[in-house]
Design a protein around this motif. Sequence first.
Motif, PDB file in Angstrom:
ATOM      1  N   HIS A 250      -4.567  -4.288  -0.368  1.00  0.00           N
ATOM      2  CA  HIS A 250      -5.659  -5.187   0.003  1.00  0.00           C
ATOM      3  C   HIS A 250      -6.962  -4.676  -0.585  1.00  0.00           C
ATOM      4  O   HIS A 250      -7.176  -3.468  -0.614  1.00  0.00           O
ATOM      5  CB  HIS A 250      -5.797  -5.262   1.527  1.00  0.00           C
ATOM      6  CG  HIS A 250      -4.564  -5.785   2.196  1.00  0.00           C
ATOM      7  ND1 HIS A 250      -4.361  -7.101   2.447  1.00  0.00           N
ATOM      8  CD2 HIS A 250      -3.456  -5.147   2.648  1.00  0.00           C
ATOM      9  CE1 HIS A 250      -3.197  -7.258   3.041  1.00  0.00           C
ATOM     10  NE2 HIS A 250      -2.626  -6.088   3.175  1.00  0.00           N
TER      11      HIS A 250
ATOM     12  N   ARG B 150      -3.471   5.066  -1.314  1.00  0.00           N
ATOM     13  CA  ARG B 150      -4.573   5.361  -0.377  1.00  0.00           C
ATOM     14  C   ARG B 150      -5.377   6.564  -0.849  1.00  0.00           C
ATOM     15  O   ARG B 150      -6.607   6.564  -0.794  1.00  0.00           O
ATOM     16  CB  ARG B 150      -4.038   5.606   1.034  1.00  0.00           C
ATOM     17  CG  ARG B 150      -3.647   4.353   1.772  1.00  0.00           C
ATOM     18  CD  ARG B 150      -3.409   4.613   3.250  1.00  0.00           C
ATOM     19  NE  ARG B 150      -2.376   5.610   3.490  1.00  0.00           N
ATOM     20  CZ  ARG B 150      -1.084   5.352   3.570  1.00  0.00           C
ATOM     21  NH1 ARG B 150      -0.644   4.122   3.429  1.00  0.00           N
ATOM     22  NH2 ARG B 150      -0.220   6.321   3.796  1.00  0.00           N
TER      23      ARG B 150
ATOM     24  N   TYR C 133      -7.517   3.146  -2.485  1.00  0.00           N
ATOM     25  CA  TYR C 133      -7.150   1.757  -2.241  1.00  0.00           C
ATOM     26  C   TYR C 133      -6.581   1.597  -0.840  1.00  0.00           C
ATOM     27  O   TYR C 133      -5.989   2.511  -0.287  1.00  0.00           O
ATOM     28  CB  TYR C 133      -6.143   1.270  -3.295  1.00  0.00           C
ATOM     29  CG  TYR C 133      -6.724   1.321  -4.680  1.00  0.00           C
ATOM     30  CD1 TYR C 133      -7.612   0.348  -5.111  1.00  0.00           C
ATOM     31  CD2 TYR C 133      -6.432   2.373  -5.545  1.00  0.00           C
ATOM     32  CE1 TYR C 133      -8.179   0.410  -6.374  1.00  0.00           C
ATOM     33  CE2 TYR C 133      -6.988   2.431  -6.807  1.00  0.00           C
ATOM     34  CZ  TYR C 133      -7.860   1.457  -7.214  1.00  0.00           C
ATOM     35  OH  TYR C 133      -8.427   1.522  -8.457  1.00  0.00           O
ATOM     36  N   LYS C 134      -6.751   0.412  -0.282  1.00  0.00           N
ATOM     37  CA  LYS C 134      -6.237   0.092   1.048  1.00  0.00           C
ATOM     38  C   LYS C 134      -4.788  -0.370   0.866  1.00  0.00           C
ATOM     39  O   LYS C 134      -4.541  -1.483   0.406  1.00  0.00           O
ATOM     40  CB  LYS C 134      -7.099  -1.001   1.667  1.00  0.00           C
ATOM     41  CG  LYS C 134      -6.806  -1.283   3.113  1.00  0.00           C
ATOM     42  CD  LYS C 134      -7.812  -2.324   3.639  1.00  0.00           C
ATOM     43  CE  LYS C 134      -7.491  -2.704   5.040  1.00  0.00           C
ATOM     44  NZ  LYS C 134      -8.416  -3.756   5.528  1.00  0.00           N
TER      45      LYS C 134
ATOM     46  N   TYR D 149      -0.615  -0.175   2.514  1.00  0.00           N
ATOM     47  CA  TYR D 149       0.269   0.085   3.640  1.00  0.00           C
ATOM     48  C   TYR D 149       1.711  -0.160   3.209  1.00  0.00           C
ATOM     49  O   TYR D 149       1.962  -1.010   2.371  1.00  0.00           O
ATOM     50  CB  TYR D 149      -0.039  -0.848   4.823  1.00  0.00           C
ATOM     51  CG  TYR D 149      -1.479  -0.878   5.215  1.00  0.00           C
ATOM     52  CD1 TYR D 149      -1.991   0.105   6.053  1.00  0.00           C
ATOM     53  CD2 TYR D 149      -2.341  -1.868   4.765  1.00  0.00           C
ATOM     54  CE1 TYR D 149      -3.325   0.102   6.430  1.00  0.00           C
ATOM     55  CE2 TYR D 149      -3.677  -1.884   5.125  1.00  0.00           C
ATOM     56  CZ  TYR D 149      -4.164  -0.898   5.960  1.00  0.00           C
ATOM     57  OH  TYR D 149      -5.475  -0.911   6.320  1.00  0.00           O
TER      58      TYR D 149
END
Length: 160
Positions: A97, A147, A151-152, A154
Motif C-alpha cells: 500500500h 517494510r 514500504y507499507k 503485509y
Amino acid sequence: MKTATKSQTWKLFTLTKKDYRNEVLSYEEADKLIKEALQEKDNKLQGFQDIINKADKAGKEAVNELNVMPMVVENKETGKQWFVEDGACGFAWVSLHPATSSFARWIKKQGIGSKGYGSGLKIWIDDYNQSVQKKETYARAYAEVLRDSGYKAYSGSRLD
C-alpha cells in the motif's frame, strides 16, 4: 546559443515534473539535464529490482529453514489415509500500500503483482505447490524486506 527545443523542455517536464518552458536553457544544457534525469530514473528502477531480489532471497531462505508440519488425510468411510508431506493447502500473498506509489506501479508493470481486491497491490506467492506453511513463511519474509525498505507491506494467507 541554440536554445532548448519544445521537445526537450517537454521531456524534462515528464522526467522531473518541473516546468522549464520559461527558463532560458541552451540545447546542450537541456540535453545534459535530460541525460542526468534518465540516469536518475534508471538508478531508481534498479533500486526497485534490488529490493525485489532481496525480498525473494529472504523468502526462499526462510522457507529453506522451515520445518513443515505434514498432514494426514483420512477417508472416514474407507479408512484409507494419504500422507501430505507439504502440510495443509492454501494461498499466501503480500499486500503493498498504496498501489499508486512508483514502486507499486513498477511491480505491476513488471508482472510481479496485480491490483488487489479492495485496495493495494497484491503479490501472489505461486511457488511451493499448495503448501500454505511454505507460502506464508515466504510471504512474511518478503513483506518484512519491503517494510525494511520503507514500504507499507503485509503478508496474508488463507487455507484452501
